[in-house]
Write a protein that holds these residues in place. Structure first.
Motif, PDB file in Angstrom:
ATOM      1  N   THR A 279       0.990  -1.471  -0.385  1.00  0.00           N
ATOM      2  CA  THR A 279      -0.119  -0.254   0.150  1.00  0.00           C
ATOM      3  C   THR A 279       0.926   1.207   0.119  1.00  0.00           C
ATOM      4  OG1 THR A 279       0.081   0.377   2.858  1.00  0.00           O
ATOM      5  CG2 THR A 279      -1.710  -1.376   1.064  1.00  0.00           C
ATOM      6  N   GLN A 280       0.298   2.093  -0.180  1.00  0.00           N
ATOM      7  CA  GLN A 280       1.211   3.946  -0.424  1.00  0.00           C
ATOM      8  C   GLN A 280       0.068   4.975  -0.463  1.00  0.00           C
ATOM      9  OE1 GLN A 280       1.868   2.654  -4.591  1.00  0.00           O
ATOM     10  NE2 GLN A 280       3.908   3.932  -4.228  1.00  0.00           N
ATOM     11  N   ASP A 281       0.593   5.733   1.133  1.00  0.00           N
ATOM     12  CA  ASP A 281       0.061   6.443   1.025  1.00  0.00           C
ATOM     13  C   ASP A 281      -0.315   7.581  -0.204  1.00  0.00           C
ATOM     14  OD1 ASP A 281      -1.450   7.168   3.175  1.00  0.00           O
ATOM     15  OD2 ASP A 281      -0.511   8.465   4.342  1.00  0.00           O
ATOM     16  N   TRP A 282      -1.249   8.520  -1.200  1.00  0.00           N
ATOM     17  CA  TRP A 282      -0.778   8.333  -2.268  1.00  0.00           C
ATOM     18  C   TRP A 282      -1.975   9.866  -2.443  1.00  0.00           C
ATOM     19  CZ3 TRP A 282       2.313   8.137  -5.860  1.00  0.00           C
ATOM     20  CH2 TRP A 282       2.268   7.653  -7.109  1.00  0.00           C
ATOM     21  N   HIS A 283      -1.458  11.645  -1.710  1.00  0.00           N
ATOM     22  CA  HIS A 283      -2.155  12.163  -1.623  1.00  0.00           C
ATOM     23  C   HIS A 283      -2.643  13.279  -3.080  1.00  0.00           C
ATOM     24  CE1 HIS A 283      -3.081  10.701   2.599  1.00  0.00           C
ATOM     25  NE2 HIS A 283      -1.280  10.635   2.843  1.00  0.00           N
ATOM     26  N   ILE A 284      -3.316  13.595  -2.983  1.00  0.00           N
ATOM     27  CA  ILE A 284      -3.886  14.753  -4.232  1.00  0.00           C
ATOM     28  C   ILE A 284      -3.801  15.546  -3.495  1.00  0.00           C
ATOM     29  CG2 ILE A 284      -4.843  15.352  -6.164  1.00  0.00           C
ATOM     30  CD1 ILE A 284      -5.012  12.064  -6.737  1.00  0.00           C
TER      31      ILE A 284
ATOM     32  N   CYS B 124       3.934  12.505   1.082  1.00  0.00           N
ATOM     33  CA  CYS B 124       3.456  11.169   0.752  1.00  0.00           C
ATOM     34  C   CYS B 124       2.182  11.942  -0.760  1.00  0.00           C
ATOM     35  CB  CYS B 124       2.910   9.850   1.422  1.00  0.00           C
ATOM     36  SG  CYS B 124       3.274   9.378   2.127  1.00  0.00           S
ATOM     37  N   VAL B 125       2.763  13.112  -1.043  1.00  0.00           N
ATOM     38  CA  VAL B 125       1.855  13.651  -2.333  1.00  0.00           C
ATOM     39  C   VAL B 125       2.094  12.579  -3.265  1.00  0.00           C
ATOM     40  CG1 VAL B 125       2.117  15.903  -3.855  1.00  0.00           C
ATOM     41  CG2 VAL B 125       2.413  16.137  -1.688  1.00  0.00           C
TER      42      VAL B 125
ATOM     43  N   GLU C 299       7.113   7.436  -3.303  1.00  0.00           N
ATOM     44  CA  GLU C 299       8.219   6.644  -3.956  1.00  0.00           C
ATOM     45  C   GLU C 299       8.149   5.202  -2.414  1.00  0.00           C
ATOM     46  OE1 GLU C 299      10.474   6.960  -6.316  1.00  0.00           O
ATOM     47  OE2 GLU C 299       9.694   8.639  -7.044  1.00  0.00           O
ATOM     48  N   LEU C 300       8.221   3.905  -3.066  1.00  0.00           N
ATOM     49  CA  LEU C 300       8.914   2.995  -1.976  1.00  0.00           C
ATOM     50  C   LEU C 300      10.626   3.340  -1.621  1.00  0.00           C
ATOM     51  CD1 LEU C 300       7.702  -0.250  -3.675  1.00  0.00           C
ATOM     52  CD2 LEU C 300       6.157   1.315  -1.950  1.00  0.00           C
ATOM     53  N   HIS C 301      10.934   3.240  -0.582  1.00  0.00           N
ATOM     54  CA  HIS C 301      11.811   3.587   0.015  1.00  0.00           C
ATOM     55  C   HIS C 301      12.634   2.353  -1.320  1.00  0.00           C
ATOM     56  CE1 HIS C 301      15.636   3.501   2.553  1.00  0.00           C
ATOM     57  NE2 HIS C 301      15.532   5.039   2.549  1.00  0.00           N
ATOM     58  N   PRO C 302      14.121   3.099  -1.335  1.00  0.00           N
ATOM     59  CA  PRO C 302      14.954   2.431  -2.192  1.00  0.00           C
ATOM     60  C   PRO C 302      15.159   1.010  -1.781  1.00  0.00           C
ATOM     61  CG  PRO C 302      15.702   4.550  -1.782  1.00  0.00           C
ATOM     62  CD  PRO C 302      14.797   4.373  -1.489  1.00  0.00           C
ATOM     63  N   ASN C 303      15.501   0.936  -0.358  1.00  0.00           N
ATOM     64  CA  ASN C 303      15.726  -0.015   0.999  1.00  0.00           C
ATOM     65  C   ASN C 303      14.858  -1.849   0.390  1.00  0.00           C
ATOM     66  OD1 ASN C 303      18.017   1.089   1.446  1.00  0.00           O
ATOM     67  ND2 ASN C 303      17.621   1.643   3.364  1.00  0.00           N
ATOM     68  N   LEU C 304      13.473  -0.573   0.155  1.00  0.00           N
ATOM     69  CA  LEU C 304      11.844  -1.943  -0.658  1.00  0.00           C
ATOM     70  C   LEU C 304      12.442  -2.191  -1.749  1.00  0.00           C
ATOM     71  CD1 LEU C 304       9.947  -3.614   0.726  1.00  0.00           C
ATOM     72  CD2 LEU C 304       8.631  -1.774  -0.158  1.00  0.00           C
TER      73      LEU C 304
ATOM     74  N   TYR D 253       0.046  -2.965  -5.659  1.00  0.00           N
ATOM     75  CA  TYR D 253       0.095  -1.702  -5.083  1.00  0.00           C
ATOM     76  C   TYR D 253      -1.367  -0.909  -4.933  1.00  0.00           C
ATOM     77  CZ  TYR D 253       5.155  -2.084  -6.162  1.00  0.00           C
ATOM     78  OH  TYR D 253       6.168  -2.965  -6.775  1.00  0.00           O
ATOM     79  N   PHE D 254      -1.726  -0.705  -3.822  1.00  0.00           N
ATOM     80  CA  PHE D 254      -2.705   0.476  -3.786  1.00  0.00           C
ATOM     81  C   PHE D 254      -2.905   1.413  -2.839  1.00  0.00           C
ATOM     82  CE2 PHE D 254      -3.849  -4.497  -3.932  1.00  0.00           C
ATOM     83  CZ  PHE D 254      -4.766  -4.639  -4.493  1.00  0.00           C
ATOM     84  N   ARG D 255      -3.275   2.389  -3.722  1.00  0.00           N
ATOM     85  CA  ARG D 255      -3.095   4.011  -2.804  1.00  0.00           C
ATOM     86  C   ARG D 255      -3.866   3.928  -2.372  1.00  0.00           C
ATOM     87  NH1 ARG D 255      -0.015   5.323  -8.651  1.00  0.00           N
ATOM     88  NH2 ARG D 255       2.059   4.713  -8.303  1.00  0.00           N
ATOM     89  N   LYS D 256      -3.461   4.886  -1.194  1.00  0.00           N
ATOM     90  CA  LYS D 256      -4.994   5.458  -0.471  1.00  0.00           C
ATOM     91  C   LYS D 256      -5.025   6.587  -0.124  1.00  0.00           C
ATOM     92  CE  LYS D 256      -2.850   3.507   3.532  1.00  0.00           C
ATOM     93  NZ  LYS D 256      -2.129   4.613   3.812  1.00  0.00           N
ATOM     94  N   GLY D 257      -5.828   7.773   0.157  1.00  0.00           N
ATOM     95  CA  GLY D 257      -6.003   8.909   0.814  1.00  0.00           C
ATOM     96  C   GLY D 257      -5.540  10.133  -0.412  1.00  0.00           C
ATOM     97  N   GLN D 258      -6.265   9.576  -1.261  1.00  0.00           N
ATOM     98  CA  GLN D 258      -6.387  10.652  -3.143  1.00  0.00           C
ATOM     99  C   GLN D 258      -6.775  11.609  -1.990  1.00  0.00           C
ATOM    100  OE1 GLN D 258      -6.556   7.726  -3.207  1.00  0.00           O
ATOM    101  NE2 GLN D 258      -6.046   6.821  -5.164  1.00  0.00           N
ATOM    102  N   PHE D 259      -8.225  12.207  -1.755  1.00  0.00           N
ATOM    103  CA  PHE D 259      -8.782  13.109  -1.334  1.00  0.00           C
ATOM    104  C   PHE D 259      -8.940  13.381   0.199  1.00  0.00           C
ATOM    105  CE2 PHE D 259      -9.164  12.073  -6.002  1.00  0.00           C
ATOM    106  CZ  PHE D 259      -8.373  13.118  -6.824  1.00  0.00           C
ATOM    107  N   ALA D 260      -8.923  12.664   0.511  1.00  0.00           N
ATOM    108  CA  ALA D 260      -8.891  12.248   1.937  1.00  0.00           C
ATOM    109  C   ALA D 260      -8.309  11.077   3.308  1.00  0.00           C
ATOM    110  CB  ALA D 260     -10.986  12.007   2.342  1.00  0.00           C
ATOM    111  N   ALA D 261      -8.686  11.624   4.147  1.00  0.00           N
ATOM    112  CA  ALA D 261      -7.486  10.544   5.146  1.00  0.00           C
ATOM    113  C   ALA D 261      -7.956   9.387   4.920  1.00  0.00           C
ATOM    114  CB  ALA D 261      -7.971  11.629   7.062  1.00  0.00           C
ATOM    115  N   ALA D 262      -6.716   8.493   5.196  1.00  0.00           N
ATOM    116  CA  ALA D 262      -6.964   6.770   5.020  1.00  0.00           C
ATOM    117  C   ALA D 262      -5.799   6.434   5.460  1.00  0.00           C
ATOM    118  CB  ALA D 262      -7.736   7.190   3.328  1.00  0.00           C
TER     119      ALA D 262
END
Length: 221
Positions: free
Chosen positions: A49-54, A74-75, A82-87, A95-104
């Protein structure tokens, strides 16, 4: 029955040097990679998952309370998201992105990212595409993002379509998005384990978060 490893929000902004860093995040990213190298055969699927805020509204604040509001992080389309390069993304299927237009906080609020807009194989930091990175309501980019969300697949739908019944959760942060994801997974009917050694939290004392997960039916090991 299928088994899935769910990697929660191991992103640059949540690791050292990021705008909302959690102590130990960068080291954890490497430890999850090492775990995957050794144990990927125990899982039928690996997702992240990724925080993915718009434009998440009051989730961002210049004077955050660190409970309901936070510094910008996490804009969508930025290096911080992005995922940290160590991962190492080698084994990650979706990949599942959350929080585009509200807290998630829960990964179960996330939507499947397009296949052409996710990291694959070796990549350099800063290389993720910036599609869908509109920053204010009413922009063409934001309108396009809303349209794309209507057609996107949620995490629960994806897991069900792959016959997943057993989920193992790792990632950042133990007391926020990991906890919310694990508890939502229980509510959705999955058997859920959180590997505490492969999570890091914001609070110094994580006992309350662990107790809440265990009370909700999560196996914290």
């Amino acid at each position: 029955m299928s088994r899935a490893l769910l990697i929660v929000d191991v992103q640059n902004d949540f690791c050292e040097g990021g705008s909302l860093a959690v102590a130990g995040g960068a080291e954890l990213a490497g430890e999850i990679s090492e775990y995957l190298d050794a144990h990927h055969g125990q899982f039928d699927h690996v997702v992240a998952t990724q925080d993915w805020h718009i434009d998440p509204g009051t989730h961002f604040s210049e004077e955050p309370d660190f409970e309901d509001s936070w510094p910008r992080h996490c804009v969508a389309g930025t290096r911080g998201a992005e995922l940290h390069p160590n991962l190492d993304p080698e084994y990650i299927q979706a990949y599942f992105r959350k929080g585009q237009f509200a807290a998630a906080y829960s990964g179960f609020e996330g939507l499947l990212a397009p296949e052409d807009d996710v990291p694959t194989g070796d990549r350099k930091a800063g290389a993720m595409p910036v599609s869908g990175a509109g920053t204010a309501s009413g922009t063409e980019e934001t309108g396009d993002s809303f349209a794309a969300m209507e057609d996107a697949i949620g995490l629960d739908d994806w897991l069900q379509s792959h016959d997943v019944e057993d989920i193992v959760v790792v990632g950042i942060a133990t007391d926020h998005c990991v906890k919310a994801t694990a508890l939502d997974a229980i509510q959705a009917g999955y058997s859920v384990t959180v590997l505490r050694s492969l999570t890091v939290g914001i609070a110094d004392d994580l006992d309350d978060a662990v107790a809440e997960m265990e009370l909700g039916g999560v196996d914290v090991t």
